[in-house]
Write a protein that holds these residues in place. Sequence first.
Motif, PDB file in Angstrom:
ATOM      1  N   LYS A 228       0.648  -1.315   0.275  1.00  0.00           N
ATOM      2  CA  LYS A 228       0.208   0.302  -0.245  1.00  0.00           C
ATOM      3  C   LYS A 228       0.525   1.433  -0.165  1.00  0.00           C
ATOM      4  CE  LYS A 228      -4.048  -0.330   2.716  1.00  0.00           C
ATOM      5  NZ  LYS A 228      -4.882  -0.624   1.334  1.00  0.00           N
ATOM      6  N   SER A 229       2.052   1.500   0.724  1.00  0.00           N
ATOM      7  CA  SER A 229       2.769   2.534   0.562  1.00  0.00           C
ATOM      8  C   SER A 229       4.004   2.358  -0.730  1.00  0.00           C
ATOM      9  CB  SER A 229       3.472   2.319   1.670  1.00  0.00           C
ATOM     10  OG  SER A 229       4.563   1.333   2.078  1.00  0.00           O
ATOM     11  N   GLY A 230       3.608   1.275  -1.507  1.00  0.00           N
ATOM     12  CA  GLY A 230       4.692   1.369  -2.994  1.00  0.00           C
ATOM     13  C   GLY A 230       6.297   0.858  -2.725  1.00  0.00           C
ATOM     14  N   LEU A 231       6.760   0.143  -1.774  1.00  0.00           N
ATOM     15  CA  LEU A 231       7.754  -0.947  -1.872  1.00  0.00           C
ATOM     16  C   LEU A 231       8.151  -1.426  -3.332  1.00  0.00           C
ATOM     17  CD1 LEU A 231      10.519  -0.914  -0.700  1.00  0.00           C
ATOM     18  CD2 LEU A 231       9.524  -2.883   0.960  1.00  0.00           C
ATOM     19  N   PHE A 232       9.114  -1.196  -3.663  1.00  0.00           N
ATOM     20  CA  PHE A 232       9.712  -1.908  -4.342  1.00  0.00           C
ATOM     21  C   PHE A 232      10.144  -2.927  -4.180  1.00  0.00           C
ATOM     22  CE2 PHE A 232      12.846  -4.266  -6.342  1.00  0.00           C
ATOM     23  CZ  PHE A 232      12.911  -4.493  -7.911  1.00  0.00           C
ATOM     24  N   PRO A 233       9.544  -4.256  -4.939  1.00  0.00           N
ATOM     25  CA  PRO A 233       8.731  -4.459  -6.406  1.00  0.00           C
ATOM     26  C   PRO A 233       7.497  -4.223  -6.655  1.00  0.00           C
ATOM     27  CG  PRO A 233       8.441  -6.601  -5.423  1.00  0.00           C
ATOM     28  CD  PRO A 233       9.770  -5.695  -4.941  1.00  0.00           C
ATOM     29  N   PHE A 234       6.893  -3.690  -5.988  1.00  0.00           N
ATOM     30  CA  PHE A 234       5.394  -2.698  -5.950  1.00  0.00           C
ATOM     31  C   PHE A 234       4.762  -1.760  -5.431  1.00  0.00           C
ATOM     32  CE2 PHE A 234       5.959  -5.901  -1.716  1.00  0.00           C
ATOM     33  CZ  PHE A 234       5.352  -7.019  -1.933  1.00  0.00           C
ATOM     34  N   SER A 258       0.817   7.556   1.341  1.00  0.00           N
ATOM     35  CA  SER A 258       1.527   5.943   1.819  1.00  0.00           C
ATOM     36  C   SER A 258       2.649   6.651   2.935  1.00  0.00           C
ATOM     37  CB  SER A 258       2.973   6.347   0.724  1.00  0.00           C
ATOM     38  OG  SER A 258       3.300   7.458   0.042  1.00  0.00           O
ATOM     39  N   LYS A 259       2.638   7.718   3.263  1.00  0.00           N
ATOM     40  CA  LYS A 259       3.297   7.955   4.322  1.00  0.00           C
ATOM     41  C   LYS A 259       2.179   8.028   5.776  1.00  0.00           C
ATOM     42  CE  LYS A 259       6.209  10.078   1.860  1.00  0.00           C
ATOM     43  NZ  LYS A 259       5.142   9.627   0.793  1.00  0.00           N
ATOM     44  N   GLY A 260       1.110   8.362   6.183  1.00  0.00           N
ATOM     45  CA  GLY A 260       0.605   6.997   6.788  1.00  0.00           C
ATOM     46  C   GLY A 260       1.040   5.183   6.639  1.00  0.00           C
ATOM     47  N   ARG A 310       5.599  11.544 -14.350  1.00  0.00           N
ATOM     48  CA  ARG A 310       5.721  10.414 -14.197  1.00  0.00           C
ATOM     49  C   ARG A 310       7.108  10.042 -13.982  1.00  0.00           C
ATOM     50  NH1 ARG A 310       3.112   5.910 -16.253  1.00  0.00           N
ATOM     51  NH2 ARG A 310       5.048   4.762 -16.851  1.00  0.00           N
ATOM     52  N   MET A 311       8.222  11.385 -14.001  1.00  0.00           N
ATOM     53  CA  MET A 311       9.053  10.819 -13.449  1.00  0.00           C
ATOM     54  C   MET A 311       8.776  11.367 -11.790  1.00  0.00           C
ATOM     55  SD  MET A 311      11.806  13.343 -11.900  1.00  0.00           S
ATOM     56  CE  MET A 311      11.642  15.376 -13.298  1.00  0.00           C
ATOM     57  N   ILE A 312       8.166  12.792 -10.790  1.00  0.00           N
ATOM     58  CA  ILE A 312       8.488  12.697 -10.117  1.00  0.00           C
ATOM     59  C   ILE A 312       7.796  11.561  -9.124  1.00  0.00           C
ATOM     60  CG2 ILE A 312       7.708  13.846  -7.916  1.00  0.00           C
ATOM     61  CD1 ILE A 312       6.850  16.405 -10.221  1.00  0.00           C
ATOM     62  N   ALA A 313       6.729  10.531 -10.199  1.00  0.00           N
ATOM     63  CA  ALA A 313       6.120   9.636  -9.155  1.00  0.00           C
ATOM     64  C   ALA A 313       7.299   8.442  -9.407  1.00  0.00           C
ATOM     65  CB  ALA A 313       5.354   8.718  -9.998  1.00  0.00           C
ATOM     66  N   PHE A 314       7.750   8.634 -10.094  1.00  0.00           N
ATOM     67  CA  PHE A 314       8.949   7.183 -10.103  1.00  0.00           C
ATOM     68  C   PHE A 314      10.493   8.090  -8.743  1.00  0.00           C
ATOM     69  CE2 PHE A 314       8.110   5.273 -13.884  1.00  0.00           C
ATOM     70  CZ  PHE A 314       8.166   4.138 -13.781  1.00  0.00           C
ATOM     71  N   SER A 315      10.426   8.805  -8.901  1.00  0.00           N
ATOM     72  CA  SER A 315      11.326   9.325  -7.271  1.00  0.00           C
ATOM     73  C   SER A 315      10.758   8.962  -6.349  1.00  0.00           C
ATOM     74  CB  SER A 315      11.278  11.070  -8.171  1.00  0.00           C
ATOM     75  OG  SER A 315      12.069  11.146  -6.858  1.00  0.00           O
ATOM     76  N   SER A 316       9.576   9.158  -6.011  1.00  0.00           N
ATOM     77  CA  SER A 316       8.333   8.980  -5.091  1.00  0.00           C
ATOM     78  C   SER A 316       8.979   7.682  -4.559  1.00  0.00           C
ATOM     79  CB  SER A 316       7.195   8.833  -5.466  1.00  0.00           C
ATOM     80  OG  SER A 316       6.965  10.304  -5.744  1.00  0.00           O
ATOM     81  N   ALA A 317       9.179   6.919  -5.682  1.00  0.00           N
ATOM     82  CA  ALA A 317       9.248   5.152  -5.589  1.00  0.00           C
ATOM     83  C   ALA A 317      10.601   5.155  -5.233  1.00  0.00           C
ATOM     84  CB  ALA A 317       8.705   4.335  -6.575  1.00  0.00           C
ATOM     85  N   ALA A 318      11.743   5.878  -5.175  1.00  0.00           N
ATOM     86  CA  ALA A 318      12.684   6.148  -4.849  1.00  0.00           C
ATOM     87  C   ALA A 318      13.150   6.486  -3.194  1.00  0.00           C
ATOM     88  CB  ALA A 318      14.187   6.765  -5.856  1.00  0.00           C
ATOM     89  N   GLN A 319      12.653   7.114  -3.152  1.00  0.00           N
ATOM     90  CA  GLN A 319      12.462   8.198  -1.938  1.00  0.00           C
ATOM     91  C   GLN A 319      11.563   7.132  -0.716  1.00  0.00           C
ATOM     92  OE1 GLN A 319      14.254  10.617  -1.489  1.00  0.00           O
ATOM     93  NE2 GLN A 319      14.764  10.970  -3.856  1.00  0.00           N
ATOM     94  N   ILE A 320      10.755   6.468  -0.859  1.00  0.00           N
ATOM     95  CA  ILE A 320      10.393   5.717  -0.148  1.00  0.00           C
ATOM     96  C   ILE A 320      10.841   3.914   0.361  1.00  0.00           C
ATOM     97  CG2 ILE A 320       8.595   3.338  -0.334  1.00  0.00           C
ATOM     98  CD1 ILE A 320       6.991   5.629   0.407  1.00  0.00           C
ATOM     99  N   GLY A 321      12.052   3.940  -0.949  1.00  0.00           N
ATOM    100  CA  GLY A 321      12.560   3.139  -0.373  1.00  0.00           C
ATOM    101  C   GLY A 321      14.308   3.067   0.200  1.00  0.00           C
TER     102      GLY A 321
END
Length: 496
Positions: A228-234, A258-260, A310-321
């Motif tokens: 639900k928070s978007g951790l790789f590979p989800f 996602s932070k909640g 979409r670039m900002i969205a993929f950046s979010s995936a990296a920051q969740i990492g």
Amino acid sequence: MSFSLNFPLFAIVLSLICSVVSALLPRKAARVLSLVLFGMIAASSAVILLYTGKTGRIFFYQMGHFPHPWGNELKIGALEALFSLAFSLVLLSCITGGSRQLRIDLVPKTSNLYYSMVDLLQAALLVLVYTNDLFTGYVFIEICTIASCGILLIRQVGRTTLASVRYMIFSLVGSGLFLFGVILLYQVTGHLLMPNLRECIALLWKNGQYRVPLLAAMILISVGLSIKSGLFPFHFWMPDTYGYATPASSGILSGLVSKGYIFLLLKLVFDVFGTEVFYQSGLQNVFYVLGFLGMIIGSISAMRENDIFRMIAFSSAAQIGYIYLGIGVSQTFGVAAALFHVLTHAVTKPLLFLSAAQLSEAVGGKKQFKELQGTAHFNKFAGFAFTVGSLSMIGIPPTMGFISKYLFAVSAFHANLKMIPTLIVLAVSTVLNTIYFARTLIRIYNNPDGTSPSRIPNSAQKPFVLSAVFLIVMNLIAGIASQPLVNLLRESLNLF
């Protein structure tokens, strides 16, 4: 002060009531009601933060006065009040800064429903922060999912429908796994309240009883919230979800929702499983590896994108990492860094999405980098705001992003065998962040043809300017005067 101890419950109930009322009001009245609601909740959260921060006290609010294990409780401490305050302020900023796009993207007859969903989302986020029992947490996880899909789907574009379906599928899988984990914990322990669960789990683990069911429950709950928070590979739902939503929704979904879920996961680690049990189980190493991979693959995916959203969205995936890497590094310095980065991301990502929307409007809503050439010259404040957000994500002082990466580096030096890999991935990820954000900044400031995109009237920018200034000030203040905030996070971990 005794009356103000009721503020957390009042905030949740008021949000639920406003959600119903907003559905019956005209669009403008619903919008005003939502903004007033978020302001009131921020003010009440600030009062609770001052009280709990000054006294160091944690208090509990029992609802219904039912006996265990069916009782429902709220837990209120400085950490909970801090995140409640931050979430309310960011939500207020997103709705204010994205107001122009909301008028364009939403159908007038149903736009009041958007504010109804946002009010419901505010209630769900508050409960995820304050809850002290698993049943209430699960109920509001589902409410948060429904409201999130609502603010995404309400923009009636074909791609948002597809994005909503994809987001719903991932979210329901995550919710289902979480529910299975809760059921398994209840069958083993007979409890739903977090303090009772922690005592029972610690005793069972120490005695070597039910270790396999307990481990299975921890895995189910952790995987559910990770999805639900978007951790790789989800993370595959992120690009369309954030990229095709109206900018206010993109900021809310990426910065807050996602932070909640992550905050709730940390509550469970500290208040249900217990750090001793959780870190003995080895799940932190899974988080570490997936966070490590998410930082790299999310950044590489962002580098390959030609669409700014979409670039900002993929950046979010990296920051969740980054956040999950911190959880995996250690239960003290690593988790403190992760919590600080939750705040950093919550403040910075909405700023980037709102600024990108303003730049996109300068060229008629186009999103490709080649079409955004030179737009920062024609909406100068949006260009400046996007620059500040980019510098924060890269980790340039005096932004919050610099403090986040500094805290992750400090945690690495306390991580023994994980020290070298952590420092390497921080360095590599920072270089990759720099590449794709620098490329974007070069694009929006470089205008070799001398052509002028259509200007946006100054009057239309005022809500965005107000919102962006507030987010920038929050970012810089927390970056420059970060020590009190870091101290609060570290002290709260001992009382979590």
